[in-house]
Design an enzyme around this catalytic site. Structure first.
Site, PDB file in Angstrom:
ATOM      1  N   GLU A   1      -3.793  -7.608  -0.975  1.00  0.00           N
ATOM      2  CA  GLU A   1      -5.016  -6.979  -0.472  1.00  0.00           C
ATOM      3  C   GLU A   1      -6.215  -7.251  -1.373  1.00  0.00           C
ATOM      4  O   GLU A   1      -6.948  -6.335  -1.748  1.00  0.00           O
ATOM      5  CB  GLU A   1      -4.793  -5.475  -0.283  1.00  0.00           C
ATOM      6  CG  GLU A   1      -3.681  -5.167   0.704  1.00  0.00           C
ATOM      7  CD  GLU A   1      -3.412  -3.679   0.880  1.00  0.00           C
ATOM      8  OE1 GLU A   1      -4.160  -2.858   0.298  1.00  0.00           O
ATOM      9  OE2 GLU A   1      -2.461  -3.334   1.598  1.00  0.00           O
TER      10      GLU A   1
ATOM     11  N   GLU B   1       4.884  -6.511   6.880  1.00  0.00           N
ATOM     12  CA  GLU B   1       4.896  -5.041   6.871  1.00  0.00           C
ATOM     13  C   GLU B   1       4.695  -4.492   8.283  1.00  0.00           C
ATOM     14  O   GLU B   1       3.978  -3.520   8.487  1.00  0.00           O
ATOM     15  CB  GLU B   1       3.801  -4.501   5.936  1.00  0.00           C
ATOM     16  CG  GLU B   1       3.888  -5.023   4.515  1.00  0.00           C
ATOM     17  CD  GLU B   1       2.826  -4.445   3.587  1.00  0.00           C
ATOM     18  OE1 GLU B   1       2.254  -3.375   3.914  1.00  0.00           O
ATOM     19  OE2 GLU B   1       2.569  -5.051   2.531  1.00  0.00           O
TER      20      GLU B   1
END
Length: 347
Positions: free
Chosen positions: A176, A282
């Site tokens: 991220e 995910e």
């Protein structure tokens, strides 16, 4: 189901469980005993073949899930992983704050437990995550010297990756690091080092375990021509041209209902980057619509670089988005329509 049929179905699973001659962690040994007793019930509620086995027949490497010690000790989670899945990602236990909240005081217990479980049950592991702005110890976030941060990154990455050398198939090295417009996110890493922290982390990981696949992982990589997708493509292509050893891109795929339709186009764009692998890392989808789940699975099947899919948990009740019921099993560990639809397209 007749007893002899159950025994025939259970034979491969029970054979795969560790034997008594292996020196198991006591908690794992107790878990193994419980799994052996409960497997027949699970076979009544699941596919006769695992999703992992089915997706491997389609040329992919795994269908997996996120888990951790506390979940594995709830026997239905462990049994479902045993029966149906081929890969595990630690949900929290390998994050920096979990491993070293106080500098120099390393806590390996939960991470070791997951690695031992995976090895004893023949499951691949995705290490998650080495460098992330969140769940970061305060002592790291408070570093204000670039040279100090360089050394801290190298030490952390080499220590963690080195501990599990040869045991973990792939690592989310950086997680991220992009804003929605494709620029670098502001963090202690980028503020002090600019882009350099990416190279430092990947090179340290490669040195610590040359055989591990090294990934950059992010969310909202779900639509072609989105700002973050375009920015990531540009940065990663540049870094690879500079010799940074980036092997793969992970698309987290935390989706809202209707979001699955963009996955194929996004993966096709990411596949133009000179990495060797892509992965859905995910996956969860608000409301668990069958259409969206099957679109994501079909997208991975359609893109040769996509090596596998990891769903972010097993039961809705344990999801970080529990109120949206985003996973493949309900609160009672029963497979949902989305689960059955995935089995259908993989058969």
């Amino acid at each position: 189901m007749k007893a002899n049929v159950i025994l025939c179905l259970l034979a491969p699973l029970v054979a795969a469980l560790p034997t008594e001659t292996i020196h198991l962690d006591p908690e794992l040994a107790a878990l193994r005993a419980n799994l052996t007793e409960r497997t027949a019930d699970l076979w009544d509620r699941q596919a006769s073949q695992s999703i992992d086995q089915l997706i491997k027949r389609k040329g992919k490497l795994y269908f997996g899930t996120a888990t951790d010690r506390g979940l594995l000790q709830r026997e239905k989670n462990a049994a479902i992983i045993q029966a149906d899945l081929g890969q595990v990602t630690p949900e929290n236990s390998m994050k920096w704050q979990s491993l070293e909240n106080n500098q120099g005081q390393l806590n390996w217990g939960d991470a070791d437990y997951l690695v031992n479980f995976a090895q004893q049950n023949g499951k691949s592991i995705r290490g998650h995550t080495l460098i992330w702005h969140s769940q970061l110890p305060a002592w790291v976030n408070n570093i204000n010297n670039a040279d100090t941060l360089r050394q801290v990154i190298r030490t952390h990455v080499s220590t963690v990756v080195g501990r599990y050398k040869g045991k973990i198939r792939a690592w989310d090295v950086v997680n991220e690091i992009f804003n929605e417009d494709g620029t670098l996110r502001s963090s202690v890493f980028s503020r002090l080092l600019g882009e350099e922290f990416v190279s430092i982390a990947f090179r340290a990981a490669r040195d610590a375990d040359p055989s591990a696949r090294l990934y950059i992982n992010d969310y909202n990589l779900d639509r072609a021509n989105y700002g973050k997708v375009n920015g990531l493509k540009t940065y990663v292509s540049k870094w690879i041209s500079q010799g940074v050893p980036i092997d793969g891109i992970g698309s987290q795929s935390h989706l809202s209902g209707g979001g699955g339709s963009g996955t194929l186009g996004a993966l096709q764009q990411l596949a133009t980057v000179p990495v060797t692998e892509l992965a859905i890392t995910e996956l969860d989808i608000q409301g668990a619509p069958t259409t969206d789940y099957t679109q994501v699975v079909q997208a991975c099947l359609s893109v040769s670089k996509c090596v596998g899919i990891t769903v972010w948990g097993i039961s809705d009740k344990d999801s970080w988005r529990a109120s949206t019921n985003p996973l493949l099993f309900d609160a009672n560990f029963n497979p949902k329509p989305a689960y059955n639809s995935i089995v259908g397209i993989l058969q």
